[in-house]
Design an enzyme around this catalytic site. Structure first.
Site, PDB file in Angstrom:
ATOM      1  CG  HIS A 114      -1.770  -1.152   1.402  1.00 59.29           C
ATOM      2  ND1 HIS A 114      -2.018  -1.713   2.625  1.00 59.29           N
ATOM      3  CD2 HIS A 114      -2.453  -1.895   0.499  1.00 59.29           C
ATOM      4  CE1 HIS A 114      -2.835  -2.751   2.483  1.00 59.29           C
ATOM      5  NE2 HIS A 114      -3.104  -2.887   1.196  1.00 59.29           N
ATOM      6  CE1 TYR A 117       0.308  -0.272   8.801  1.00 60.82           C
ATOM      7  CE2 TYR A 117      -1.127  -0.632  10.687  1.00 60.82           C
ATOM      8  CZ  TYR A 117      -0.566  -1.078   9.503  1.00 60.82           C
ATOM      9  OH  TYR A 117      -0.881  -2.324   9.027  1.00 60.82           O
ATOM     10  CG  ASP A 130      -4.278  -5.804  -0.036  1.00 60.75           C
ATOM     11  OD1 ASP A 130      -4.721  -4.650  -0.257  1.00 60.75           O
ATOM     12  OD2 ASP A 130      -3.769  -6.139   1.045  1.00 60.75           O
TER      13      ASP A 130
END
Length: 181
Positions: free
Chosen positions: A63, A133, A167
């Site tokens: 990503h 993150y 994905d």
């Protein structure tokens, strides 16, 4: 804050090892300290922070967000273990198209600093894995992109991981036209 910053094979991407304070009770780890990051020229202006929880055998990625909403990331694993991977998408980089992998886990207390212009993903080696993150821009759905997980030469430990339909539908790296200069 004592922090060790190690270069990865990709320019601008670093493994960060913070000081771990431990005793018979357990451990204490400071994951971010602006003065220490600034000394190394790393981003200190984080706009969002989030976490994901994934089962063993899950692969998330690869990503990134495109300009003008591209972002630096700081990622670390607070539970389980992952093989973390990045791919350099910056056209003028000498590392364009190259990848780097590193195992992240709470025992090592290591983190990965990923500059803007790199795709990011991970495979869960030991689950459930909880990944944290920090990102330097706010999520922008219109700039959210990816490349196919198995198209960039990364030696993943599983040829048939559990991935999302999204994905699985990303374009292959060889078909990708990079917006990153």
């Amino acid at each position: 804050m004592q922090v060790t910053v190690r270069e990865t094979p990709l320019k601008g991407c670093y493994e960060i090892l913070p000081a771990v304070l431990g005793d018979e009770r357990g451990s204490f780890i400071k994951t971010f300290h602006a003065p220490a990051f600034s000394r190394h020229g790393l981003c200190t202006d984080w706009r969002e922070e989030y976490f994901s929880v994934s089962q063993q055998g899950v692969l998330r990625g690869l990503h990134f967000q495109t300009p003008p909403h591209d972002h630096a990331k700081l990622v670390y694993c607070v539970g389980g273990a992952v093989l973390d991977a990045v791919v350099d998408l910056r056209r003028e980089s000498p590392d364009y198209g190259q990848h780097a992998t590193i195992e992240l886990n709470p025992d090592k207390a290591n983190m990965l600093y990923i500059p803007a212009g790199m795709a990011h993903g991970f495979y869960v080696l030991r689950g459930p894995a909880t990944m944290m993150y920090k990102v330097s821009t706010v999520y922008s759905p219109g700039h959210d992109r990816g490349i196919l997980w198995n198209s960039a030469g990364i030696p993943w430990p599983d040829d048939n991981p559990l991935i999302s339909p999204r994905d699985a539908a990303f374009e292959a790296f060889c078909d990708f036209e990079s917006p990153f200069s």
